[in-house]
Design a protein around this motif. Structure first.
Motif, mmCIF file in Angstrom:
data_model
loop_
_atom_site.group_PDB
_atom_site.id
_atom_site.type_symbol
_atom_site.label_atom_id
_atom_site.label_comp_id
_atom_site.label_asym_id
_atom_site.label_seq_id
_atom_site.Cartn_x
_atom_site.Cartn_y
_atom_site.Cartn_z
ATOM 1 N N THR A 50 0.864 -1.182 0.000
ATOM 2 C CA THR A 50 0.000 0.000 0.000
ATOM 3 C C THR A 50 0.894 1.223 0.000
ATOM 4 O O THR A 50 1.733 1.380 0.871
ATOM 5 N N LYS A 51 0.703 2.101 -1.015
ATOM 6 C CA LYS A 51 1.530 3.302 -1.139
ATOM 7 C C LYS A 51 0.688 4.476 -1.606
ATOM 8 O O LYS A 51 -0.351 4.306 -2.237
ATOM 9 N N SER A 52 1.208 5.662 -1.325
ATOM 10 C CA SER A 52 0.594 6.884 -1.823
ATOM 11 C C SER A 52 1.027 7.098 -3.268
ATOM 12 O O SER A 52 2.186 6.896 -3.611
ATOM 13 N N ILE A 53 0.087 7.507 -4.108
ATOM 14 C CA ILE A 53 0.372 7.765 -5.511
ATOM 15 C C ILE A 53 -0.278 9.092 -5.904
ATOM 16 O O ILE A 53 -1.389 9.403 -5.456
ATOM 17 N N GLU A 54 0.425 9.879 -6.708
ATOM 18 C CA GLU A 54 -0.129 11.152 -7.168
ATOM 19 C C GLU A 54 -1.253 10.897 -8.160
ATOM 20 O O GLU A 54 -1.161 9.999 -8.997
ATOM 21 N N SER A 69 -16.107 4.486 -4.158
ATOM 22 C CA SER A 69 -16.928 3.416 -4.705
ATOM 23 C C SER A 69 -16.292 2.076 -4.348
ATOM 24 O O SER A 69 -15.078 1.901 -4.471
ATOM 25 N N ALA A 70 -17.108 1.151 -3.908
ATOM 26 C CA ALA A 70 -16.611 -0.182 -3.550
ATOM 27 C C ALA A 70 -16.365 -1.054 -4.777
ATOM 28 O O ALA A 70 -15.725 -2.099 -4.689
ATOM 29 N N TYR A 71 -16.863 -0.610 -5.931
ATOM 30 C CA TYR A 71 -16.657 -1.377 -7.153
ATOM 31 C C TYR A 71 -15.193 -1.302 -7.548
ATOM 32 O O TYR A 71 -14.607 -0.223 -7.625
ATOM 33 N N GLY A 72 -14.567 -2.430 -7.801
ATOM 34 C CA GLY A 72 -13.149 -2.484 -8.162
ATOM 35 C C GLY A 72 -12.908 -1.982 -9.576
ATOM 36 O O GLY A 72 -13.055 -2.726 -10.531
ATOM 37 N N HIS A 78 -7.078 -1.498 -5.097
ATOM 38 C CA HIS A 78 -8.177 -0.606 -4.762
ATOM 39 C C HIS A 78 -7.662 0.660 -4.090
ATOM 40 O O HIS A 78 -6.703 0.612 -3.311
ATOM 41 N N THR A 79 -8.310 1.778 -4.376
ATOM 42 C CA THR A 79 -7.998 3.035 -3.710
ATOM 43 C C THR A 79 -8.659 3.031 -2.338
ATOM 44 O O THR A 79 -9.846 2.739 -2.212
ATOM 45 N N LEU A 80 -7.866 3.342 -1.304
ATOM 46 C CA LEU A 80 -8.382 3.343 0.064
ATOM 47 C C LEU A 80 -8.757 4.734 0.553
ATOM 48 O O LEU A 80 -9.609 4.877 1.424
ATOM 49 N N ALA A 81 -8.085 5.758 0.031
ATOM 50 C CA ALA A 81 -8.338 7.134 0.475
ATOM 51 C C ALA A 81 -7.790 8.103 -0.555
ATOM 52 O O ALA A 81 -6.940 7.746 -1.370
ATOM 53 N N VAL A 82 -8.279 9.346 -0.518
ATOM 54 C CA VAL A 82 -7.729 10.437 -1.317
ATOM 55 C C VAL A 82 -7.529 11.623 -0.387
ATOM 56 O O VAL A 82 -8.174 11.717 0.653
ATOM 57 N N LEU A 100 -4.221 6.807 -1.661
ATOM 58 C CA LEU A 100 -3.593 5.642 -1.047
ATOM 59 C C LEU A 100 -4.107 4.431 -1.811
ATOM 60 O O LEU A 100 -5.316 4.170 -1.833
ATOM 61 N N PHE A 101 -3.203 3.714 -2.466
ATOM 62 C CA PHE A 101 -3.585 2.584 -3.316
ATOM 63 C C PHE A 101 -3.027 1.302 -2.720
ATOM 64 O O PHE A 101 -1.844 1.215 -2.394
ATOM 65 N N ALA A 102 -3.885 0.297 -2.574
ATOM 66 C CA ALA A 102 -3.485 -1.018 -2.059
ATOM 67 C C ALA A 102 -3.508 -2.008 -3.216
ATOM 68 O O ALA A 102 -4.548 -2.241 -3.833
ATOM 69 N N ALA A 103 -2.349 -2.597 -3.497
ATOM 70 C CA ALA A 103 -2.240 -3.538 -4.614
ATOM 71 C C ALA A 103 -2.563 -4.958 -4.152
ATOM 72 O O ALA A 103 -2.040 -5.428 -3.141
ATOM 73 N N ALA A 104 -3.397 -5.637 -4.899
ATOM 74 C CA ALA A 104 -3.720 -7.031 -4.633
ATOM 75 C C ALA A 104 -2.775 -7.954 -5.406
ATOM 76 O O ALA A 104 -2.552 -9.093 -5.023
#
Length: 130
Positions: A50-54, A69-72, A78-82, A100-104
């Protein structure tokens, strides 16, 4: 009989074509806006990271709250926050320029990739939050 010729009707038609709606969706009496969360940089992720991305800047009007949106929208995660560097109160106009993006899965996110969808809903405060 006199006929009055005017461009007013044509101007009204042209304005109607270009007028932007003030809302993107309605659910009953609740109306809101949808904003795409778009990467503005390339970044590599390992599965579970999970990392921050511009992201491309999203303007958030005063007195609007945000939901993700919970839709992937992105098959890699998935984006966790902005947010933005300085947090501001909901009563002020704000913006989001990072997510904040979490990679699966192991992946490379590229500039202009869709990371998710932000839902903006107007709120009316009935009392002070403090």
């Amino acid at each position: 009989m006199v006929r009055i010729i005017t461009r007013l009707d044509q101007v009204k038609k042209d304005l109607a074509k270009h007028a932007k709606p003030t809302v993107d969706f309605k659910i009953g009496t609740i109306s809101g806006k949808l904003r795409a969360i778009i990467a503005s940089e390339d970044m590599e992720f390992k599965a579970g990271e999970t990392k921050s991305i511009e992201i491309k800047k999203i303007t958030i009007q005063a007195n609007h709250i945000c939901f993700l949106s919970a839709y992937g929208s992105n098959k890699y995660g998935h984006t966790l926050a902005v947010g933005e560097e300085t947090s501001l109160p909901t009563s002020m106009e704000r913006s989001a320029d990072n997510a904040l993006f979490a990679a699966a899965l192991d992946c490379k996110i590229e500039k202009n990739d869709l990371l998710g969808v932000l839902i903006l809903l107007p709120v009316e405060f009935t009392r002070s939050a403090l």
